[in-house]
Design a protein around this motif. Structure first.
Motif, PDB file in Angstrom:
ATOM      1  N   GLU A  30       0.808  -1.218   0.000  1.00  0.00           N
ATOM      2  CA  GLU A  30       0.000   0.000   0.000  1.00  0.00           C
ATOM      3  C   GLU A  30       0.845   1.274   0.000  1.00  0.00           C
ATOM      4  N   TRP A  31       2.145   1.146   0.276  1.00  0.00           N
ATOM      5  CA  TRP A  31       2.973   2.322   0.493  1.00  0.00           C
ATOM      6  C   TRP A  31       3.043   3.269  -0.705  1.00  0.00           C
ATOM      7  N   PRO A  32       3.214   2.809  -1.950  1.00  0.00           N
ATOM      8  CA  PRO A  32       3.279   3.775  -3.052  1.00  0.00           C
ATOM      9  C   PRO A  32       2.062   4.696  -3.113  1.00  0.00           C
ATOM     10  N   ALA A  33       0.873   4.144  -2.864  1.00  0.00           N
ATOM     11  CA  ALA A  33      -0.338   4.970  -2.894  1.00  0.00           C
ATOM     12  C   ALA A  33      -0.360   5.940  -1.726  1.00  0.00           C
ATOM     13  N   VAL A  34       0.000   5.470  -0.540  1.00  0.00           N
ATOM     14  CA  VAL A  34       0.022   6.349   0.635  1.00  0.00           C
ATOM     15  C   VAL A  34       1.044   7.462   0.444  1.00  0.00           C
ATOM     16  N   ARG A  35       2.202   7.113  -0.060  1.00  0.00           N
ATOM     17  CA  ARG A  35       3.248   8.114  -0.305  1.00  0.00           C
ATOM     18  C   ARG A  35       2.750   9.197  -1.252  1.00  0.00           C
ATOM     19  N   ASP A  36       1.992   8.793  -2.277  1.00  0.00           N
ATOM     20  CA  ASP A  36       1.488   9.768  -3.244  1.00  0.00           C
ATOM     21  C   ASP A  36       0.459  10.716  -2.629  1.00  0.00           C
ATOM     22  N   LEU A  37      -0.170  10.308  -1.531  1.00  0.00           N
ATOM     23  CA  LEU A  37      -1.156  11.170  -0.868  1.00  0.00           C
ATOM     24  C   LEU A  37      -0.514  12.187   0.068  1.00  0.00           C
ATOM     25  N   LEU A  38       0.719  11.934   0.459  1.00  0.00           N
ATOM     26  CA  LEU A  38       1.376  12.830   1.408  1.00  0.00           C
ATOM     27  C   LEU A  38       1.727  14.161   0.746  1.00  0.00           C
ATOM     28  N   PRO A  39       1.590  15.256   1.473  1.00  0.00           N
ATOM     29  CA  PRO A  39       2.048  16.539   0.945  1.00  0.00           C
ATOM     30  C   PRO A  39       3.569  16.625   1.014  1.00  0.00           C
ATOM     31  N   LEU A  41       6.764  17.221   2.643  1.00  0.00           N
ATOM     32  CA  LEU A  41       7.050  17.172   4.073  1.00  0.00           C
ATOM     33  C   LEU A  41       8.196  18.086   4.494  1.00  0.00           C
ATOM     34  N   ALA A  42       8.815  18.764   3.558  1.00  0.00           N
ATOM     35  CA  ALA A  42       9.957  19.620   3.888  1.00  0.00           C
ATOM     36  C   ALA A  42       9.563  20.684   4.908  1.00  0.00           C
ATOM     37  N   GLY A  43      10.281  20.705   6.033  1.00  0.00           N
ATOM     38  CA  GLY A  43      10.049  21.700   7.071  1.00  0.00           C
ATOM     39  C   GLY A  43       8.820  21.462   7.916  1.00  0.00           C
ATOM     40  N   LYS A  44       8.121  20.334   7.719  1.00  0.00           N
ATOM     41  CA  LYS A  44       6.860  20.099   8.418  1.00  0.00           C
ATOM     42  C   LYS A  44       7.081  19.344   9.737  1.00  0.00           C
ATOM     43  N   ARG A  45       6.128  19.541  10.648  1.00  0.00           N
ATOM     44  CA  ARG A  45       6.075  18.787  11.902  1.00  0.00           C
ATOM     45  C   ARG A  45       5.078  17.654  11.689  1.00  0.00           C
ATOM     46  N   VAL A  46       5.544  16.424  11.846  1.00  0.00           N
ATOM     47  CA  VAL A  46       4.766  15.254  11.452  1.00  0.00           C
ATOM     48  C   VAL A  46       4.460  14.388  12.672  1.00  0.00           C
ATOM     49  N   LEU A  47       3.236  13.887  12.717  1.00  0.00           N
ATOM     50  CA  LEU A  47       2.808  12.934  13.734  1.00  0.00           C
ATOM     51  C   LEU A  47       2.433  11.637  13.043  1.00  0.00           C
ATOM     52  N   ASP A  48       3.006  10.519  13.514  1.00  0.00           N
ATOM     53  CA  ASP A  48       2.715   9.196  12.965  1.00  0.00           C
ATOM     54  C   ASP A  48       1.987   8.383  14.024  1.00  0.00           C
ATOM     55  N   LEU A  49       0.724   8.069  13.778  1.00  0.00           N
ATOM     56  CA  LEU A  49      -0.101   7.332  14.731  1.00  0.00           C
ATOM     57  C   LEU A  49      -0.083   5.845  14.408  1.00  0.00           C
ATOM     58  N   GLY A  50       0.389   5.047  15.363  1.00  0.00           N
ATOM     59  CA  GLY A  50       0.585   3.623  15.111  1.00  0.00           C
ATOM     60  C   GLY A  50       1.883   3.426  14.353  1.00  0.00           C
ATOM     61  N   ARG A  58      11.051   7.630   9.932  1.00  0.00           N
ATOM     62  CA  ARG A  58      12.358   7.839   9.304  1.00  0.00           C
ATOM     63  C   ARG A  58      12.204   8.335   7.869  1.00  0.00           C
ATOM     64  N   TYR A  59      11.172   7.838   7.169  1.00  0.00           N
ATOM     65  CA  TYR A  59      10.922   8.350   5.816  1.00  0.00           C
ATOM     66  C   TYR A  59      10.626   9.856   5.860  1.00  0.00           C
ATOM     67  N   ALA A  60       9.795  10.274   6.805  1.00  0.00           N
ATOM     68  CA  ALA A  60       9.432  11.688   6.891  1.00  0.00           C
ATOM     69  C   ALA A  60      10.663  12.565   7.067  1.00  0.00           C
ATOM     70  N   ARG A  61      11.594  12.114   7.889  1.00  0.00           N
ATOM     71  CA  ARG A  61      12.810  12.898   8.081  1.00  0.00           C
ATOM     72  C   ARG A  61      13.645  12.915   6.806  1.00  0.00           C
ATOM     73  N   GLU A  62      13.735  11.778   6.130  1.00  0.00           N
ATOM     74  CA  GLU A  62      14.477  11.729   4.867  1.00  0.00           C
ATOM     75  C   GLU A  62      13.847  12.655   3.829  1.00  0.00           C
ATOM     76  N   ALA A  63      12.514  12.860   3.953  1.00  0.00           N
ATOM     77  CA  ALA A  63      11.807  13.744   3.027  1.00  0.00           C
ATOM     78  C   ALA A  63      11.870  15.198   3.469  1.00  0.00           C
ATOM     79  N   GLY A  64      12.592  15.479   4.553  1.00  0.00           N
ATOM     80  CA  GLY A  64      12.815  16.862   4.958  1.00  0.00           C
ATOM     81  C   GLY A  64      11.976  17.382   6.095  1.00  0.00           C
ATOM     82  N   ALA A  65      11.208  16.500   6.749  1.00  0.00           N
ATOM     83  CA  ALA A  65      10.392  16.962   7.880  1.00  0.00           C
ATOM     84  C   ALA A  65      11.280  17.584   8.957  1.00  0.00           C
ATOM     85  N   ASP A 108       1.788  19.760  11.406  1.00  0.00           N
ATOM     86  CA  ASP A 108       1.364  20.177  10.067  1.00  0.00           C
ATOM     87  C   ASP A 108       0.805  19.001   9.269  1.00  0.00           C
ATOM     88  N   VAL A 109       1.269  17.786   9.599  1.00  0.00           N
ATOM     89  CA  VAL A 109       0.846  16.572   8.905  1.00  0.00           C
ATOM     90  C   VAL A 109       0.665  15.457   9.934  1.00  0.00           C
TER      91      VAL A 109
END
Length: 247
Positions: A30-39, A41-50, A58-65, A108-109
């Motif tokens: 499911e990840w490719p579809a979920v990734r495409d839905l994400l805005p 992430l550069a400079g964003k504060r991200v919360l991952d539930l579950g 770790r992906y969010a940080r690699e994407a610049g969060a 922010d996300v």
């Protein structure tokens, strides 16, 4: 009490051996579809539930969060996440998803991948996400598809020789608790219709940006032809929602 199968040693051992547990996001269909839905992430504060093992954190940080907070009920999952994350901008918190209580405008996300079908009170969860998300912030979630969660068996109907015949759908409109078997007996999940998922988000101040029913990519099908059966019914549902700006 909220169920926490992931802290059961046998269950955790089986989960840890799954391809998505060893191969990470690249092994998650499911990840490719979920990734495409994400805005962006550069400079964003991200919360991952579950957050589980922390792959999305770790992906969010690699994407610049700018910063990431991962929340999970399982101490074993968080122990593994912390052990595999060497980044002071990523913080892990042990909590049930529906019990989060972050300050207003903290994120922010918000992302939740294949966790919310374990949550009984989706309405309360959406309200708490909205409370900690900035206006116009994104809430991206994936869950097991309601066609998949409707029956407790969560399995194909098979012919006399064991061949797959079709995917049965029953009790779709009867929402609520399901006692399923997934690597162990009596794994509790909660079935909600597509309409309930979408309308609960809307009722909590979100507008729906996109709804997807992820399927294996051509690359995944080429590497594992058995995944062709996943084209016969949706296993996942992913939604991108945006918190409406306060009037």
């Amino acid at each position: 009490m909220k169920q926490n199968k992931y802290d059961d040693p046998d269950f955790f051992s089986r989960y840890s051996a799954m391809p998505r547990s060893t191969g990470g996001l690249a092994a998650a269909n499911e990840w490719p579809a979920v990734r495409d839905l994400l805005p962006d992430l550069a400079g964003k504060r991200v919360l991952d539930l579950g957050c589980g093992f922390g792959w999305h954190c770790r992906y969010a940080r690699e994407a610049g969060a700018r910063s990431v907070v991962g929340v999970d009920l399982s101490s074993r999952m968080l122990e593994r996440a912390r052990a595999t994350t060497d980044d002071p901008a990523v913080t892990y918190v042990q909590s049930a998803i529906e019990d989060i209580g972050f300050d207003a405008d903290s994120f922010d996300v918000v992302l939740s991948s294949l966790a919310l079908h374990y949550v009984e009170d989706f309405d309360q969860t959406c309200a708490r996400v909205a409370a900690c998300l900035v206006d116009d912030g994104a809430f991206v979630l994936s869950v097991e598809h309601p066609v998949f969660t409707a029956r407790e068996a969560q399995d194909w109907h098979r012919g006399a020789a064991g061949e797959i015949a079709h995917w049965p759908v029953d009790d779709y409109q009867r929402e609520g608790r399901r006692h399923t078997r997934w690597m162990a007996d009596d794994v509790v999940k909660y079935h909600r219709t597509v309409a309930t998922t979408v309308n609960t988000l809307i009722d909590n101040g979100f507008r729906i940006a996109r709804l997807l029913e992820p399927q294996p990519t051509p690359e995944a099908l080429a590497s594992d032809p058995a995944l062709a059966d996943e084209l016969r019914r949706p296993m996942f549902m992913a939604v991108s929602a945006v918190k409406s700006r306060a009037p």
